[in-house]
Motif scaffolding. Sequence first.
Motif, mmCIF file in Angstrom:
data_model
loop_
_atom_site.group_PDB
_atom_site.id
_atom_site.type_symbol
_atom_site.label_atom_id
_atom_site.label_comp_id
_atom_site.label_asym_id
_atom_site.label_seq_id
_atom_site.Cartn_x
_atom_site.Cartn_y
_atom_site.Cartn_z
ATOM 1 N N THR A 43 3.079 33.997 -45.540
ATOM 2 C CA THR A 43 2.043 34.443 -44.610
ATOM 3 C C THR A 43 1.475 33.422 -43.633
ATOM 4 O O THR A 43 1.036 33.921 -42.580
ATOM 5 N N ILE A 44 1.820 32.268 -44.004
ATOM 6 C CA ILE A 44 1.350 31.137 -42.989
ATOM 7 C C ILE A 44 2.099 31.375 -41.691
ATOM 8 O O ILE A 44 1.538 31.156 -40.611
ATOM 9 N N ASP A 45 3.372 31.932 -41.438
ATOM 10 C CA ASP A 45 4.127 31.780 -40.263
ATOM 11 C C ASP A 45 3.154 33.177 -39.408
ATOM 12 O O ASP A 45 3.129 32.935 -38.378
ATOM 13 N N VAL A 46 2.957 34.146 -39.989
ATOM 14 C CA VAL A 46 2.127 35.469 -39.390
ATOM 15 C C VAL A 46 0.718 34.790 -38.887
ATOM 16 O O VAL A 46 0.334 35.141 -37.858
ATOM 17 N N ILE A 47 -0.095 33.996 -39.619
ATOM 18 C CA ILE A 47 -1.263 33.424 -39.316
ATOM 19 C C ILE A 47 -0.967 32.559 -38.269
ATOM 20 O O ILE A 47 -1.851 32.676 -37.045
ATOM 21 N N ARG A 48 -0.074 31.760 -38.212
ATOM 22 C CA ARG A 48 -0.009 30.808 -36.991
ATOM 23 C C ARG A 48 0.472 31.759 -35.421
ATOM 24 O O ARG A 48 -0.058 31.393 -34.656
ATOM 25 N N ARG A 49 1.310 32.509 -35.863
ATOM 26 C CA ARG A 49 2.191 33.404 -34.753
ATOM 27 C C ARG A 49 1.230 34.352 -34.184
ATOM 28 O O ARG A 49 1.104 34.622 -32.886
ATOM 29 N N ASP A 50 0.527 35.202 -34.965
ATOM 30 C CA ASP A 50 0.061 36.545 -34.582
ATOM 31 C C ASP A 50 -1.507 36.411 -34.854
ATOM 32 O O ASP A 50 -2.298 37.257 -34.035
ATOM 33 N N LEU A 51 -2.100 35.692 -35.560
ATOM 34 C CA LEU A 51 -3.637 35.789 -36.016
ATOM 35 C C LEU A 51 -4.533 34.554 -35.122
ATOM 36 O O LEU A 51 -5.605 34.747 -34.450
#
Length: 262
Positions: free
Chosen positions: A119-127
């Motif tokens: 999940t952390i990758d999506v938080i960094r990249r997309d959110l």
Amino acid sequence: MRIALTIAGSDSGGGAGIQADLKTFQRFGVFGTSAITAITAQNTRGVSRWEAVAPDLVRAQIDSVVEDLAPAAFKTGMLANAAVASAVAEAIEANSLHNYVLDPVMVSTSGDALFEGDTIDVIRRDLIPRAFLVTPNLHEAEIICGEKIDDEEGMARAAETMVTEMGAQAVLLKGGHLESADRVVDILYDGSVRAFRARRIDTTNIHGTGCTLSAAITAQLAKGESLHAAVRRSIDYVHNAIASAPGLGSGHGPLNHLAEDA
């Protein structure tokens, strides 16, 4: 009446997550709407089980709210896994949602993990690049930035990194976990650094503190309040909510969501 939206997990104990957010929205005179990302089985002593909601159902909840009850501000809390986080990012983009407060919930007050590692990758990249304000605690900021934070200077550096390198407009890094004597410091970075200091309260009634703080800020942004004023008032509110907590349960008890904010 302005509308606010919370996209987060459900806390069966009522002290954090969707339940805390809606109570806080109501406290600040904002109509609360919600999209539930996960169902948790928990109380003041801990989380015994949780399951993520299907990503397409999370997206359907957001779309349904927005098409009829357009929020003036919104927040995210527990996002559970990468698929849910991606669905939320797509919904934000598709619906042109603004005034986004991102509370990167990763671990409960009792220490239970509330997200899957990817999940952390999506938080960094997309959110984070879509966020008006990110509100991590010390441990969440360490995970996001990939470095240890030991003092106020480290807090300021991490907050600046999330703005200048990851794309957030502002970051409020909460220092409640920083080892300090009788004071708590929170660092706001929005191009410049501002520190908010308060007396540390010796209590175990801190369940839902981060959710409540981010919800209070979201409610005030929905009403047109400035970022600095919303942060200051919300920090005061949460301090009073901890100080006047009802003392429920045998673990980390919930806050008093009816507390004053001055």
